[in-house]
Scaffold this active site. Structure first.
Site, PDB file in Angstrom:
ATOM      1  N   LYS A 195       8.875 -25.457  15.967  1.00 51.09           N
ATOM      2  CA  LYS A 195       9.487 -24.130  15.817  1.00 51.09           C
ATOM      3  C   LYS A 195      10.798 -24.155  15.045  1.00 51.09           C
ATOM      4  CE  LYS A 195       7.398 -22.046  19.926  1.00 51.09           C
ATOM      5  NZ  LYS A 195       7.640 -21.265  21.157  1.00 51.09           N
ATOM      6  N   ASP A 212       8.459 -14.815  20.073  1.00 51.35           N
ATOM      7  CA  ASP A 212       8.687 -15.253  21.449  1.00 51.35           C
ATOM      8  C   ASP A 212       9.537 -14.257  22.228  1.00 51.35           C
ATOM      9  OD1 ASP A 212       7.186 -17.586  21.444  1.00 51.35           O
ATOM     10  OD2 ASP A 212       8.843 -18.827  20.761  1.00 51.35           O
TER      11      ASP A 212
END
Length: 302
Positions: free
Chosen positions: A89, A125
């Site tokens: 990420k 997210d």
């Protein structure tokens, strides 16, 4: 679920560049539930849009040192969208030049979309967490007291989302002071009106205030031998606890401990569903199919 490696892209299954193809990249990746929920959503979409009749979402195990070449090869194969999980990420942010606001702020992305021949990065997210908290507990980030356990990539996404959505206060707890100070400094650079404080994680029980939304953004409590991340008996009973981690066939140690103390708690499946649904929406332009994805996850995680 078959786990592919990048060298498998030479197989005939990937030879038709007109086929809508998507994937999740991670290391390890065999545990991922993303292919099941994404393929269920594409199957549902195909009943309304024949262009997605042959759509498929794959899982690729990609070590961090191979991420750059993997993204190049997937682009050449005309993959339309990518999800990224541990450990990619943050690493991927140095490999793309176009970001949405949350990815840029958090310094982490979990979603890539092919746009004009290049990858654009997104962070879904925060959306997934906020939506999961609201649907699980009926609580919103706006005006809330929020406590985040951890200061890694997942915690960064949560912290920036909380501040962007106007939480009243944000307390961040972590074992490593270096990461904690870096995250706090990055948040302060953006001038959020939120009252932001940082603490060592071992004093969390004395600093978390009444009515807080408490988010575990670490992996503590997930392992079979792990203890709960907090002693919930020492915390106000009106807090809610959301554990980003999820566990097949049961609850994490932290969720179990919270519920034993009479505290409302949820594992991470709702977040997984809603962050994935937002990625799906970015790729297709459809409304995020979070409820369908969550139903799929609950069925396969039993």
């Amino acid at each position: 679920m078959r786990v592919f490696k990048i060298e498998d892209l030479d197989e005939g299954e990937f030879s038709d560049s007109s086929r809508p193809m998507f994937a999740v990249l991670g290391c390890p990746i065999a545990h991922s539930l993303s292919p099941a929920m994404q393929n269920a959503a594409f199957k549902d979409l195909s009943t309304r849009n024949p262009a997605y009749a042959r759509a498929r979402y794959f899982a690729f195990e990609v070590p961090p040192e191979s991420l750059g070449s993997a993204l190049s090869l997937l682009r050449e194969k005309n993959f339309r969208g990518i999800n990224l999980t541990i450990p990619h990420k943050v690493l991927a942010m140095g490999m793309v030049s176009d970001f949405d606001e949350e990815a840029k702020l958090a310094g982490a992305c979990n979603t890539l979309m092919l746009h004009c021949g290049t990858w654009k990065a997104f962070n879904t997210d925060g959306f997934g967490l906020e939506t999961a908290v609201e649907k699980s507990f009926g609580k919103r980030f706006y005006g809330a007291h929020i406590a985040i356990l951890g200061a890694g990539g997942a915690a960064r996404g949560a912290a920036f989302r909380a501040c962007l959505q106007g939480c009243k206060s944000l307390k961040i707890f972590n074992r490593s002071p270096g990461r904690l100070e870096k995250l706090a400094g990055d948040l302060e650079l953006h001038g959020f009106k939120t009252n932001i404080e940082t603490f060592p994680i071992d004093c969390a029980e004395t600093k978390i205030e009444s009515s807080s939304i408490v988010v575990n953004a670490t992996s503590i409590g997930l392992g079979e031998s792990d203890n709960s991340i907090l002693d919930f008996s020492k915390l106000p009973s009106d807090i809610v606890f959301f554990d980003m981690a999820y566990k097949r066939g049961g609850e994490t140690a932290s969720v179990r401990a919270a519920r034993c103390a009479g505290i409302s708690a949820s594992g991470g499946l709702p977040m997984l569903a809603w962050q994935g649904a937002k990625s799906f929406s970015i790729w297709t332009g459809e409304v995020p199919p979070g409820e369908l994805m969550l139903k799929t996850l609950i069925e396969i995680a039993k």
